[in-house]
Design a protein around this motif. Structure first.
Motif, mmCIF file in Angstrom:
data_model
loop_
_atom_site.group_PDB
_atom_site.id
_atom_site.type_symbol
_atom_site.label_atom_id
_atom_site.label_comp_id
_atom_site.label_asym_id
_atom_site.label_seq_id
_atom_site.Cartn_x
_atom_site.Cartn_y
_atom_site.Cartn_z
ATOM 1 N N PHE A 21 0.836 -1.198 0.000
ATOM 2 C CA PHE A 21 0.000 0.000 0.000
ATOM 3 C C PHE A 21 0.874 1.252 0.000
ATOM 4 C CE2 PHE A 21 -2.237 3.402 2.192
ATOM 5 C CZ PHE A 21 -3.437 3.447 1.495
ATOM 6 N N VAL A 22 1.871 1.286 0.883
ATOM 7 C CA VAL A 22 2.752 2.452 0.995
ATOM 8 C C VAL A 22 3.522 2.659 -0.305
ATOM 9 C CG1 VAL A 22 4.790 3.391 2.164
ATOM 10 C CG2 VAL A 22 2.957 2.338 3.504
ATOM 11 N N VAL A 23 4.094 1.611 -0.849
ATOM 12 C CA VAL A 23 4.867 1.731 -2.087
ATOM 13 C C VAL A 23 3.986 2.250 -3.224
ATOM 14 C CG1 VAL A 23 6.087 0.398 -3.863
ATOM 15 C CG2 VAL A 23 6.605 0.016 -1.451
ATOM 16 N N GLY A 24 2.787 1.762 -3.298
ATOM 17 C CA GLY A 24 1.875 2.177 -4.359
ATOM 18 C C GLY A 24 1.345 3.592 -4.220
ATOM 19 N N ARG A 25 1.303 4.111 -2.994
ATOM 20 C CA ARG A 25 0.696 5.432 -2.763
ATOM 21 C C ARG A 25 1.709 6.513 -2.391
ATOM 22 N NH1 ARG A 25 -2.444 1.349 -2.836
ATOM 23 N NH2 ARG A 25 -4.692 1.572 -2.881
ATOM 24 N N TRP A 26 2.957 6.169 -2.191
ATOM 25 C CA TRP A 26 3.945 7.112 -1.638
ATOM 26 C C TRP A 26 4.019 8.425 -2.413
ATOM 27 C CZ3 TRP A 26 6.340 7.885 2.736
ATOM 28 C CH2 TRP A 26 7.375 8.810 2.768
ATOM 29 N N SER A 27 4.202 8.373 -3.713
ATOM 30 C CA SER A 27 4.357 9.604 -4.503
ATOM 31 C C SER A 27 3.137 10.502 -4.380
ATOM 32 C CB SER A 27 4.605 9.279 -5.973
ATOM 33 O OG SER A 27 5.830 8.636 -6.121
ATOM 34 N N ARG A 28 1.966 9.926 -4.489
ATOM 35 C CA ARG A 28 0.743 10.730 -4.407
ATOM 36 C C ARG A 28 0.564 11.310 -3.007
ATOM 37 N NH1 ARG A 28 -3.145 11.460 -8.022
ATOM 38 N NH2 ARG A 28 -5.024 12.421 -7.239
#
Length: 192
Positions: A21-28
């Protein structure tokens, strides 16, 4: 995650889900946080605090119908708490080229926007609720209902704060082109 929280995740078996979840959402999350805080280090702190709270409640978050909405609400609440406590750090732009690296950019076309610095400086000067409404509506592209849920207020409050925020941004110095050119919506400056 360090300490007991990291140990607890290993026993839950949910640490891999949380990490994905963190890896997928970090940039946003970083970009949204930056737009809320107006400063790189404050944005990093806000995302870290948000993810700590998310991790603690991960079982509940992962079972939520919309985990992203849950995390946005955590972020908005954490930012509001910090703002109320007097921890305001606004972006201070003086034309210094070093500020070009304040925004986390990974191939993001936002860095190339001609009016980016003016827009971010003007955004940082908005009152808290107006900034939240503008960021959630025009950066996160949430509906009024979703933004109201994230901010913990009524749809009418979101509408009025977003309208006032956009009006203030359009009247800000350096944004007159976006304010007078009706073919280019102001929120495109947040995306481009």
């Amino acid at each position: 995650m360090r300490g007991t929280a990291g140990a607890a995740a290993g026993t839950d078996g949910n640490s891999e889900d949380f990490q994905a979840f963190v890896v997928g959402r970090w940039s946003r999350l970083m970009r949204t946080s930056y737009l809320l805080t107006g400063e790189q280090y404050a944005a990093e702190d806000l995302v870290q605090a948000c993810l700590e709270r998310t991790f603690v409640a991960w079982r509940k978050v992962s079972l939520a119908q919309d985990p992203d909405a849950y995390v946005r609400r955590i972020m908005v609440n954490a930012h509001a708490r910090r703002h109320r406590m007097g921890i305001k750090e606004y972006l201070s732009l003086s034309g210094d080229p070093d500020h070009e690296h304040d925004l986390p950019v990974l191939g993001d076309s936002m860095a190339q926007a001609v009016e980016r610095a003016d827009l971010l400086a003007a955004l940082a000067q908005l009152p808290l609720r107006q900034r939240q409404a503008v960021v959630l509506r025009y950066w996160e592209d949430l509906s009024e209902t979703q933004a109201a849920a994230a901010m913990g207020c009524s749809v009418g409050t979101v509408k009025s704060n977003a309208a006032r925020g956009i009006t203030r941004l359009r009247s800000a110095i350096g944004l007159t082109r976006a304010g007078t050119d009706t073919s280019l919506p102001l929120h495109e400056g947040l995306r481009s």
